[in-house]
Each structure stands twice: as C-alpha cells, then as structure tokens.
Design a protein around this motif. Structure first.
Motif, PDB file in Angstrom:
ATOM      1  N   ILE A 171      13.322 -21.525  21.206  1.00  0.00           N
ATOM      2  CA  ILE A 171      12.395 -21.233  20.107  1.00  0.00           C
ATOM      3  C   ILE A 171      11.602 -22.482  19.730  1.00  0.00           C
ATOM      4  CG2 ILE A 171      14.052 -21.690  18.221  1.00  0.00           C
ATOM      5  CD1 ILE A 171      12.857 -19.264  16.735  1.00  0.00           C
ATOM      6  N   GLY A 172      12.157 -23.642  20.029  1.00  0.00           N
ATOM      7  CA  GLY A 172      11.507 -24.911  19.695  1.00  0.00           C
ATOM      8  C   GLY A 172      10.145 -25.059  20.359  1.00  0.00           C
ATOM      9  N   ILE A 173      10.030 -24.574  21.586  1.00  0.00           N
ATOM     10  CA  ILE A 173       8.758 -24.671  22.326  1.00  0.00           C
ATOM     11  C   ILE A 173       7.661 -23.899  21.594  1.00  0.00           C
ATOM     12  CG2 ILE A 173       7.587 -23.973  24.472  1.00  0.00           C
ATOM     13  CD1 ILE A 173      10.244 -24.507  25.935  1.00  0.00           C
ATOM     14  N   ILE A 174       8.008 -22.702  21.117  1.00  0.00           N
ATOM     15  CA  ILE A 174       7.026 -21.871  20.403  1.00  0.00           C
ATOM     16  C   ILE A 174       6.693 -22.509  19.054  1.00  0.00           C
ATOM     17  CG2 ILE A 174       6.513 -19.545  19.530  1.00  0.00           C
ATOM     18  CD1 ILE A 174       7.053 -19.600  22.563  1.00  0.00           C
ATOM     19  N   ALA A 175       7.715 -23.003  18.382  1.00  0.00           N
ATOM     20  CA  ALA A 175       7.504 -23.639  17.076  1.00  0.00           C
ATOM     21  C   ALA A 175       6.548 -24.825  17.214  1.00  0.00           C
ATOM     22  CB  ALA A 175       8.842 -24.073  16.487  1.00  0.00           C
ATOM     23  N   LYS A 176       6.766 -25.615  18.251  1.00  0.00           N
ATOM     24  CA  LYS A 176       5.887 -26.778  18.495  1.00  0.00           C
ATOM     25  C   LYS A 176       4.450 -26.341  18.745  1.00  0.00           C
ATOM     26  CE  LYS A 176       8.819 -30.386  20.407  1.00  0.00           C
ATOM     27  NZ  LYS A 176       9.577 -30.676  21.628  1.00  0.00           N
ATOM     28  N   ALA A 177       4.289 -25.280  19.535  1.00  0.00           N
ATOM     29  CA  ALA A 177       2.943 -24.775  19.833  1.00  0.00           C
ATOM     30  C   ALA A 177       2.253 -24.339  18.538  1.00  0.00           C
ATOM     31  CB  ALA A 177       3.029 -23.606  20.818  1.00  0.00           C
ATOM     32  N   CYS A 178       2.992 -23.688  17.651  1.00  0.00           N
ATOM     33  CA  CYS A 178       2.419 -23.227  16.380  1.00  0.00           C
ATOM     34  C   CYS A 178       2.078 -24.416  15.488  1.00  0.00           C
ATOM     35  CB  CYS A 178       3.384 -22.292  15.663  1.00  0.00           C
ATOM     36  SG  CYS A 178       3.643 -20.744  16.549  1.00  0.00           S
ATOM     37  N   GLU A 179       2.920 -25.411  15.495  1.00  0.00           N
ATOM     38  CA  GLU A 179       2.657 -26.624  14.697  1.00  0.00           C
ATOM     39  C   GLU A 179       1.365 -27.288  15.183  1.00  0.00           C
ATOM     40  OE1 GLU A 179       5.305 -29.991  15.317  1.00  0.00           O
ATOM     41  OE2 GLU A 179       5.171 -30.525  13.188  1.00  0.00           O
ATOM     42  N   LYS A 180       1.264 -27.407  16.494  1.00  0.00           N
ATOM     43  CA  LYS A 180       0.092 -28.025  17.100  1.00  0.00           C
ATOM     44  C   LYS A 180      -1.180 -27.222  16.788  1.00  0.00           C
ATOM     45  CE  LYS A 180      -1.335 -29.325  21.676  1.00  0.00           C
ATOM     46  NZ  LYS A 180      -1.066 -28.890  23.063  1.00  0.00           N
ATOM     47  N   ALA A 181      -1.019 -25.915  16.673  1.00  0.00           N
ATOM     48  CA  ALA A 181      -2.156 -25.033  16.410  1.00  0.00           C
ATOM     49  C   ALA A 181      -2.591 -25.060  14.940  1.00  0.00           C
ATOM     50  CB  ALA A 181      -1.800 -23.600  16.811  1.00  0.00           C
ATOM     51  N   GLY A 182      -1.807 -25.719  14.105  1.00  0.00           N
ATOM     52  CA  GLY A 182      -2.214 -25.852  12.706  1.00  0.00           C
ATOM     53  C   GLY A 182      -1.387 -25.073  11.702  1.00  0.00           C
ATOM     54  N   ALA A 183      -0.282 -24.491  12.161  1.00  0.00           N
ATOM     55  CA  ALA A 183       0.584 -23.794  11.205  1.00  0.00           C
ATOM     56  C   ALA A 183       1.126 -24.792  10.196  1.00  0.00           C
ATOM     57  CB  ALA A 183       1.731 -23.099  11.941  1.00  0.00           C
ATOM     58  N   GLU A 184       1.193 -24.358   8.940  1.00  0.00           N
ATOM     59  CA  GLU A 184       1.734 -25.251   7.912  1.00  0.00           C
ATOM     60  C   GLU A 184       3.225 -25.050   7.717  1.00  0.00           C
ATOM     61  OE1 GLU A 184      -0.394 -25.897   4.356  1.00  0.00           O
ATOM     62  OE2 GLU A 184      -2.352 -25.726   5.329  1.00  0.00           O
ATOM     63  N   ALA A 185       3.743 -23.954   8.265  1.00  0.00           N
ATOM     64  CA  ALA A 185       5.176 -23.702   8.182  1.00  0.00           C
ATOM     65  C   ALA A 185       5.575 -22.692   9.254  1.00  0.00           C
ATOM     66  CB  ALA A 185       5.553 -23.172   6.803  1.00  0.00           C
ATOM     67  N   ILE A 186       6.879 -22.687   9.563  1.00  0.00           N
ATOM     68  CA  ILE A 186       7.409 -21.727  10.531  1.00  0.00           C
ATOM     69  C   ILE A 186       8.440 -20.859   9.817  1.00  0.00           C
ATOM     70  CG2 ILE A 186       8.563 -21.436  12.773  1.00  0.00           C
ATOM     71  CD1 ILE A 186       6.080 -23.066  13.180  1.00  0.00           C
ATOM     72  N   ALA A 187       8.283 -19.538   9.934  1.00  0.00           N
ATOM     73  CA  ALA A 187       9.273 -18.614   9.374  1.00  0.00           C
ATOM     74  C   ALA A 187      10.269 -18.255  10.470  1.00  0.00           C
ATOM     75  CB  ALA A 187       8.581 -17.370   8.835  1.00  0.00           C
ATOM     76  N   VAL A 188      11.541 -18.539  10.177  1.00  0.00           N
ATOM     77  CA  VAL A 188      12.595 -18.394  11.190  1.00  0.00           C
ATOM     78  C   VAL A 188      13.733 -17.558  10.596  1.00  0.00           C
ATOM     79  CG1 VAL A 188      14.141 -19.703  12.697  1.00  0.00           C
ATOM     80  CG2 VAL A 188      11.982 -20.755  11.923  1.00  0.00           C
ATOM     81  N   VAL A 189      14.022 -16.400  11.032  1.00  0.00           N
ATOM     82  CA  VAL A 189      13.442 -15.687  12.150  1.00  0.00           C
ATOM     83  C   VAL A 189      13.251 -14.205  11.854  1.00  0.00           C
ATOM     84  CG1 VAL A 189      14.310 -17.062  14.078  1.00  0.00           C
ATOM     85  CG2 VAL A 189      15.803 -15.332  13.048  1.00  0.00           C
ATOM     86  N   ASN A 190      12.530 -13.558  12.756  1.00  0.00           N
ATOM     87  CA  ASN A 190      12.442 -12.106  12.758  1.00  0.00           C
ATOM     88  C   ASN A 190      13.778 -11.555  13.278  1.00  0.00           C
ATOM     89  OD1 ASN A 190      11.345  -9.433  12.809  1.00  0.00           O
ATOM     90  ND2 ASN A 190       9.318 -10.307  13.125  1.00  0.00           N
TER      91      ASN A 190
END
Lengths: 303, 256
Positions: A173-192
């Motif tokens: 899941i870290g790979i996806i989280a990093k991609a979202c961070e790089k894309a400008g997400a201000e936070a990650i909701a974990v998890v569905n």
C-alpha cells in the motif's frame, strides 16, 4: 477542547474524530440521534456524476465481529447532492468532506470541476470501492499510475484539500500512498474495506452477486492498523485511520501508530454515540495523562 | 426517533419458538405508530454488530411490546436477556401503516401478525371500526395473537399449513376464498409476513382491485437510512430503503 484539534494538511479539525464515508449517509440521517456539531468532520457517501442505482440484494452480511457489504455506491448523484444534501450539511459547525468516485479519470475530473465553486472543506477521492468496476485489471487504487493521475488532476481542478482513500487489497500500500502524496494529496485515508466472501452452503453459491464484498468492523482492526503503519512509513502527509474503530482505545491505537485523525465506520450502526464517546474519551485521556495536546501522541509508537 | 436504554419488564416464551419482550420507555412508546419498528442492540460485545429490527406489537403508556421468533444468533441472544436488564434501543423507526376509514382486512403470517395487532387497535380507536384479520401459521402451536385480536373485537380467522386449526392451507388461499365470496370487497388490505406470502397477496389484491399496504422485512445495517443496505426494488426501478421509506409500502410502490 483545543488540545484535540488536529491539522490534516491545510484543513483544521476541532477534534480528530470523523465519520467514515458510506456509513453516515449525508449526515441528516443521524441528526436526530447525535449532535453533528461535535464531530471533527463528516465524510459524505461517495458521490458519482449521475445517480447510481447500486447493487441488487443482498447487500449486507453479518460475520463474526464484522460486516460484509456490497452496496455498489448507490447515491443521489452530483446534482441532487449539491441542491439538497450539501446545503443541509452546511448548517453544521463541522468540517464537510465530500467523497467522490468515478468510473473513469474523466469522471473524477468532471466531479472535481463541478464541485469547485461549492462550499465545503475537502475532497475525499475514493479510488478504492471494491463493489464496482474500476478498470479491467482492478481498482484504481491498485494501480499507482492511475492513482497518481486521478489525484493529480482532481487536485489541479478543485483547489480544495484532497484526501486519497486507499484499498488494503494490495501487496504494498506504501507504493500507492507515495504516488498519491507525489500527486498532491494532503492526506491518505487508510483504509477501505477488505475483500471478503460469504457462501450459502445450501445452494453452494456466493451470498453476493458480485462474489466479492467489503469487510469492515472490529474483525479488520489489526489488519487496518498495520496498513496505517505501512502508509505512515511511506509518506510524510497525515494519515486518517479507520477500520473497526469502536471505542477510545481503538482510536488511540490508530493515533499512536501514526493516524492524525480517525474515522468511525460500522461503529455508527452499532451505536451512533460511538464517535462522540471517543471524542470525550480522548479529552479525558489527555487530561489524566497530562498531555496538553493530542499531537504529542500521534505517531508515538515505539518500535 | 431517539436512542434510549430501556428496562426489560418481561421477556418470555409465549408459544413454539416465539417470545414476547416488554420494554419500558415512555418517549418511544408515545411516538410509536403501527407498522414502525425499534432497533435493538442485542450484543453488548463486538461479535454480532448489527442491531435487530423488530416491529412494535403494542405501545401504551410507558410500555413497548415486541413479539419475535428465535431464528438465528441475534434473536437467540435476545431470548437470553433477563428481566430488569437494560437494552439499548433506537426508535420508533420507519413509516407505519396509513390509517384509513372503511372496511379493512388485515393479513398476517408468522410474527408479521404482531404489527397488525397494533394497527387493529389503532383503527378501532380512530374510526371505531374493527377490522377482520386473517392469521397464517404453520400449525396450531405457531398461531400468534388470536386472543389479543379477539379482545380488540376483530373477527379473526386462522389458516394453518397442517390444518391443525382453522382453514387448512395458506393464508393467501383463505384470503382468496373470503374475498371471492363477499360481494363487497374490503376497502383496504394491510399485510405483514414472509415475502412469498406478500407477493401472492399483492397479486391477488391487484386482481381484485383492492388497495393494499405491506410491511417488509429485510436485513438492516444502520436502521436510519444511511447505509443503503436494506433496499427493495421500487416501481420506478429505483431502490427504496426498507428502514426509511418503509417498512410499510403501498403495494404499488415496490416490486417484490
């Protein structure tokens, strides 16, 4: 209760307790039972461009300590949401996080564009609903490039803080989280929800027409907690932790692991007072342990 | 709608596998209308997460009465609750029956009859007219509420699948016979029971052109309309929430 206030990127919450998307409707459903003003934030049911019918019955299946669901994103659609549901929520002194989901990158963009002028506090980009078709290969949140593209484009179009909601049904899941961070997400909701199956032993058929359904509830808490741990290791932006949170102790486990904020999901069905009990519990916890601020506990896990 | 800890005044076996639960709560009882339900938390722990929705059999003064059948782990847990314990209850929930003047015919199957007893009493109070009631059950031992309905003053007819009492056959077959015989049809049919019974009854009402309201049962998630877990297909091909738009629907509103 200033000691409870937390910051999710540019978004200031009066306390870290939210209600999770899909478990709280559009807020109005619970207004007779709890004071919505006390919540840190309300995350709406995920909105799609057009109203969505959702999946056929059965949609729910109770398991030990858990609940399998396959609602299929039934929602009123963007227009009705903006005309009827959003104005209702705006009356309350809480943060409104609008959850959006689409069947394509274009649809996410259209939603972000259309919601640009509306008054609310943040967008949750749900790229992880297990009960609808995303791509031929799987969920958007199982593909780092698509996750990046959706978050990036939504961020550019909306100017509101963007929270990416991820699926746990992935090896890293870290790979996806990093991609979202790089894309400008201000936070990650974990998890569905976690992929689950239930079988009718009489007919030898799956209970759900989609075969797979999403598992939530206390049964997934340790699994969700570990996903928070993994995401926290991967990114520097705040994490919103959720998965089977039923009381203050559960919330503390997530916060200590690194969640800046927590969300109550199926707990709302069990007892609608759970979010408010957690808020009160956290305040007492701070007082009795001489913490001035909840930030002193966030990510205090000693490994 | 409110949430309250209600004292259990009684929780006892009445016949077969059926129990009567008596709860104490003035506010919920005062608000309750026939056809509405309450949502009871049956597990104080975290094994069975979902509340159990049960329709209201009687609401008077500070008492709320429920009739339920032990069918699974949730109702089994409920059956073990002792007098004087407290249960966490949310209610009253959902939309009840529309009370209309005229010659009403009530049709109940299994525990479905419970909400119709509340309705019969309300019809009597409001219009001073007592409805005719048809009760369906597997056998004599499972026949519920017969005496309670007679006490209200209703003409009560039973149908049992094994013929141990009353009409030998399904309650829908009894309904068909009765409606076919009488020249004047009932002005309104109210029904609550298993889905196959309701399906057949709705078909018959359509055939005889009698307006009909049905109370549906479904597995609920939240009970307040938030989770969209309990839906039924509506006549416009949309999904309606059993807990919010229902549990009572006009027969023409839904596709069973």
């Amino acid at each position: 209760m200033d000691g409870l206030s937390v910051r999710i990127g540019s978004l200031l919450l009066k306390n870290p307790v939210m209600v999770a998307s899909g478990t709280f409707g559009y807020g109005e459903e619970y207004a007779q039972l709890i004071d919505l003003n006390k919540l840190g934030a309300i995350v709406t049911k995920s909105i799609t461009l057009k109203p969505r019918l959702g999946n056929p019955q059965p949609r729910l299946w109770e398991t030990q300590g858990g609940l399998l669901n396959s609602i299929g994103l039934q929602n009123v659609g963007l227009a009705t949401f903006v005309d009827e549901k959003l104005p209702y929520l705006q009356k309350y002194d809480t943060r409104i996080i609008v959850s959006i989901t689409g069947e394509s990158v274009v649809e996410y963009c259209q939603l972000a564009q259309a919601l640009k002028k509306e008054t609310f506090d943040a967008l949750e980009v749900n790229i992880s609903c297990p009960n609808v078709q995303h791509t031929k290969k799987g969920l958007f949140a199982q593909d780092k490039d698509l996750s990046y593209e959706i978050v990036r484009k939504v961020k550019r179009l909306s100017r509101k803080p963007v929270i990416a909601k991820l699926t746990p049904n992935i090896t890293d899941i870290g790979i996806i989280a990093k991609a979202c961070e790089k894309a400008g997400a201000e936070a990650i909701a974990v998890v569905n929800t976690f992929n689950g199956l239930a079988v009718d032993i009489k007919t030898k058929k799956p209970i759900f027409s989609n075969i797979v359904a999403g598992l939530c509830g206390p049964a997934i808490k340790p699994l969700a907690l570990y996903k928070v741990y993994e995401v926290k290791k991967a990114v520097n932006i705040p994490v919103i932790g959720m998965g089977g949170i039923m009381d203050m102790n559960d919330a503390l486990e997530f916060i200590i692991t690194g969640a800046t904020s927590v969300a109550v999901g199926v707990g709302n069905f069990v007892d609608p007072k759970i979010p408010l009990n957690i808020i009160r519990g956290l305040q007492n916890y701070l007082n009795s342990n001489q913490y001035k601020n909840i930030k002193q506990i966030i990510g205090s896990l000693e490994c | 709608m409110l949430q309250a800890k209600c004292r259990v005044l009684a929780n006892s076996l009445i016949c077969g596998n059926f129990f009567k639960l008596v709860l104490q709560n003035k506010s919920i009882a005062a608000q309750a209308k026939p056809g509405q339900f309450i949502n009871i938390r049956v597990d104080k722990g975290q094994d069975l997460l979902l509340r159990r929705p049960l329709s209201i059999y009687l609401a008077k003064d500070d008492k709320l009465e429920i009739i339920y059948k032990v069918v699974g782990r949730g109702t089994d847990k409920l059956a073990q609750v002792k007098e004087q314990e407290k249960l966490d209850v949310i209610g009253p929930l959902g939309n009840g029956y529309t009370l209309t003047a005229g010659k009403a015919l009530l049709v109940g199957g299994g525990t479905g009859i419970a909400s119709l007893v509340f309705l019969a009493a309300a019809l009597k109070t409001k219009f001073n007219s007592v409805p005719t009631v048809l009760i369906g059950a597997k056998s004599k031992e499972d026949l519920l509420c017969f005496t309670a309905l007679e006490k209200i003053g209703c003409a009560v007819k039973a149908a049992t699948a094994d013929g141990s009492v009353g009409f030998h056959g399904l309650v829908t077959e009894l309904f068909r016979e009765i409606v076919a015989i009488f020249s004047t049809h009932p002005s309104m049919v109210y029904a609550c029971g298993p889905r196959p019974m309701l399906r057949e009854l709705v078909r018959l009402c359509r055939h005889f052109r009698i307006p009909c309201e049905i109370s549906l049962e479904e597995h609920l998630g939240c009970g307040v309309g938030a989770c969209l877990g309990c839906v039924v297909k509506g006549a416009k091909n949309e999904y309606l929430r059993v807990c919010k738009e229902g549990p009572v629907f006009k027969a023409s509103e839904v596709i069973l």
